[in-house]
Structure formats: C-alpha cells, structure tokens
Design an enzyme around this catalytic site. Structure first.
Site, PDB file in Angstrom:
ATOM      1  N   CYS A   5      16.333  42.505  18.328  1.00 36.42           N
ATOM      2  CA  CYS A   5      15.130  43.322  18.129  1.00 36.42           C
ATOM      3  C   CYS A   5      13.846  42.499  18.143  1.00 36.42           C
ATOM      4  O   CYS A   5      12.882  42.835  18.845  1.00 36.42           O
ATOM      5  CB  CYS A   5      15.246  44.145  16.846  1.00 36.42           C
ATOM      6  SG  CYS A   5      15.235  43.189  15.300  1.00 36.42           S
TER       7      CYS A   5
ATOM      8  N   HIS B 163      13.211  49.803  21.371  1.00 35.55           N
ATOM      9  CA  HIS B 163      13.780  48.774  20.496  1.00 35.55           C
ATOM     10  C   HIS B 163      15.178  48.397  20.971  1.00 35.55           C
ATOM     11  O   HIS B 163      15.807  49.111  21.752  1.00 35.55           O
ATOM     12  CB  HIS B 163      13.812  49.253  19.043  1.00 35.55           C
ATOM     13  CG  HIS B 163      14.862  50.281  18.735  1.00 35.55           C
ATOM     14  ND1 HIS B 163      15.608  50.270  17.588  1.00 35.55           N
ATOM     15  CD2 HIS B 163      15.288  51.365  19.446  1.00 35.55           C
ATOM     16  CE1 HIS B 163      16.448  51.292  17.579  1.00 35.55           C
ATOM     17  NE2 HIS B 163      16.269  51.979  18.678  1.00 35.55           N
TER      18      HIS B 163
ATOM     19  N   HIS C 136      14.354  45.009  10.861  1.00 34.52           N
ATOM     20  CA  HIS C 136      14.383  45.556  12.220  1.00 34.52           C
ATOM     21  C   HIS C 136      12.960  45.825  12.689  1.00 34.52           C
ATOM     22  O   HIS C 136      12.085  46.192  11.900  1.00 34.52           O
ATOM     23  CB  HIS C 136      15.201  46.844  12.271  1.00 34.52           C
ATOM     24  CG  HIS C 136      15.457  47.326  13.667  1.00 34.52           C
ATOM     25  ND1 HIS C 136      16.375  46.731  14.511  1.00 34.52           N
ATOM     26  CD2 HIS C 136      14.900  48.342  14.390  1.00 34.52           C
ATOM     27  CE1 HIS C 136      16.378  47.353  15.679  1.00 34.52           C
ATOM     28  NE2 HIS C 136      15.488  48.329  15.629  1.00 34.52           N
TER      29      HIS C 136
END
Length: 363
Positions: free
Chosen positions: A278, A338, A326
């Site tokens: 990520c 993402h 994240h």
C-alpha cells in the site's frame, strides 16, 4: 516375592489441579486460535471468516509497515557503513603516506648520525601507542614537527571514523534482526488467513471474494457487489493528468500514475514497478509527480498538509485503522486507488470500506 501391583496414581487437587486446568485451557486455545495456527472453526459462516481474515490482514499490514521501516533503516545503515569504510580507506592511505615521509626523514637522520627519538617512536609504535606517547613531538621543531603532528591528527580521525563505523554496523545488525522478526510475523498472519479461506467451500469462498476481502472483485460505494464495477476497479484505465480535477498538477500526475497501476498484484514490501504494497504504491505515485515520500504509512501521514475527510481532494493520501497501517490515494467521489492485501490486486474502492484515521496532502 516382589510386588507387581500398578502404582497408585495421585489425584490432582488444589494448586496442582488449577495448574493442570490452566495448561489444558492454554493448549486448547493454542489449537483453536486462528491468529497462531490458521485453523478455522468448521462452523464459521463466510461472514465470520471474512471478519477474522480482515483482522489478520490488518495485523499483517501493521507488520509490513514495520518491516518497511526496518528495511529502510537497514538500507540507510548499510549505505552509511559503505561510506565510512571508503572514508577509512582514504584516511588510512593518507596516514601511510605520512608514515612514508617520516621513514624518509628517519633514513636521512640515520645516515647523518642518528634517528630522533620522536621519529623512531612514529616508525616503531602502533598507532594507539603513538598517540599515547606523542608528547615527544613537542620536543621536535620544524618540518619534522609538522609531519608528526599530521600523523597524530590522522590517527585520531581514523579512530573517530572507526567508532562511527562500529556504531553503524550495530545499527545495521539491529535493523536486520527486526526485519527477520517482522517477516516472520507477516508470513504467520498471511498463512493463517489463507488457512481460514481454504476451509471454505467454493461457494463460500466466492461470497467472501465478492465482498472485497479476497480475490479481484470490488464493491460499489454502498458496499454491494457489482460485477461490472468490479471489472472496472481493476482494469488499467489510461487517463491524462489534464482530465483529473485535482488541486495541483502534481496531484493530477500522482492520480494518473495510480490508474496505470490498477490490476497489478499486492506484494508486501514491494515498491514497483510490477507489484506494490500500500505505501509502496502511494510513494511511487507521488514520485511520478516529482515528490519524494517516505517509505511507511506512519511517516507518510506527516508529509504535507493534514486534511479532514470532508476536505479530501484527488491526490490526497488517505490512511486507515488506529495504527495508521494502510494508505490509499484518493481519486474523488469517496473512492481511492489502493493495494489491499495479498490475493487482491490494486483496485478502486470506497474509502468507507475501512476505518478512516486521517489524510494528508503532499505538495
């Protein structure tokens, strides 16, 4: 005749019984804990499996970002060690040239009748001994004194460089140890998640995949499954920065890059160009826009201007979970691009899919 009766077994009472019970419960827990062994209760519903798998992926991502930070520290320490070793080699070469000069002077002194004690000391002693006894230099004057003082200064510089190199080597060793620890944690969590998914039937697994937990499917903004949207969410869509309504040209270029990454696989620790995790994706997107971001989620959130969820604009970094484990790249209309987790390619998803923890706007 000797007795062959079976020894009488003692019953467990008091503290012994409580200890045995505690150990039994601990053993049972170690068998059933999904976080450690990956074994799922066969009676779990797909929804319960999804919840447990999501938790494992979150834990794996926290460990991944810690791994990324430790790797960055190791890479930096390794580079520093290399520079210090080069510096040590250069300083040693200069020291050797100075000692050659001293040798030439001593040889000339010998031919003329004797060697100055300070010169003899510089030639015969170890560097540390020379520094301890270098007070003799004060008894020398002229060119010899300059050269001897240079020798002492060079030796002090070498000692300082050596100490710095030792410190960096210790930092490198510590970072490498942390790398190994975080790697084991990541692999354990991902193995447990996969074991849970493997216990499902094909139909149950499809239901979990359709919810956006695993596989390449996607969800619409309301969280319901939409197969056409799922296809678009992972298809590489050529889009020019000029088509993106972003607060800056750089933000538009970052978003355009993220679109080109759609469909690429998530690989923990990866920074491209064929796979990303990520924070690796957001770092690469903004690098394409000419902006250098740090490597981890917990450092990226401190870059640029902090913005609220209501102020989000395309190109902003959006962060999730209380541990800021994240990150995605906001593209507008409540959506982000993402890299979710292993088994799920880079995709478009609603930011409402995970608990929002903050956002920042690089510049």
């Amino acid at each position: 005749m000797a007795s062959h009766r079976k020894p009488k077994q003692r019953s467990l009472t008091g503290t012994t019984a409580r200890t045995a019970a505690t150990l039994a419960m601990a053993g049972a827990a170690s068998v059933t804990a999904f976080g450690e062994t990956g074994h799922a209760d066969p009676q779990l519903s797909p929804g319960e499996v999804k919840s447990q798998v999501d938790a494992l992926y979150e834990q794996a991502e926290q460990a991944t970002e810690q791994y990324n930070g430790a790797k960055e520290a190791a890479d930096n320490a390794r580079a520093d060690v290399s520079k210090l070793q080069d510096e040590m080699a250069r300083r040693t070469a200069r020291l050797n040239r100075t000692r050659d000069q001293i040798g030439a002077i001593a040889a000339a002194q010998y031919r003329s009748g004797g060697i100055d004690p300070a010169m003899q000391l510089a030639l015969d002693s170890t560097p540390d001994t020379y520094l301890e006894r270098a007070a003799l230099v004060d008894q020398v004057s002229g060119r010899e004194a300059v050269i001897l003082r240079t020798l002492g200064q060079q030796q002090r510089e070498i000692n300082t460089t050596h100490e710095a190199a030792d410190a960096k080597l210790a930092a490198l060793s510590d970072a490498q140890t942390k790398l190994a620890e975080h790697k084991r944690t990541i692999e354990t969590k991902l193995h447990a998640a996969q074991a849970l998914l493997d216990r499902l039937t094909a139909t149950q697994r499809a239901a979990v995949d359709d919810s956006g937990t695993a596989g390449a499917g996607g969800t619409d903004g309301a969280g319901s499954t939409n197969s056409a949207h799922a296809d678009r969410s992972t298809a590489r869509v050529p889009i020019a920065p000029g088509e993106i309504h972003a607060p800056s040209a750089r933000a538009a270029r970052a978003v355009a890059f993220a679109y080109t990454a759609l469909g690429l696989p998530y690989v923990w620790g990866a920074t491209g160009p064929s796979s990303y995790d990520c924070s690796g994706l957001t770092q690469a997107a903004w690098k394409a826009a000419g902006v250098s971001l740090p490597r981890t989620t917990y450092t990226q959130i401190n870059v640029g201007q902090r913005v609220s969820e209501s102020q989000l604009q395309p190109g902003d970094l959006v962060f999730f979970y209380s541990g800021i484990s994240h990150v995605g790249l906001y593209i507008g209309n409540g959506q982000m691009i993402h890299a979710p987790h292993p088994g799920a390619p880079i995709r478009i998803a609603p930011i409402s899919q995970m608990p929002f923890s903050g956002a920042s706007r690089p510049s």
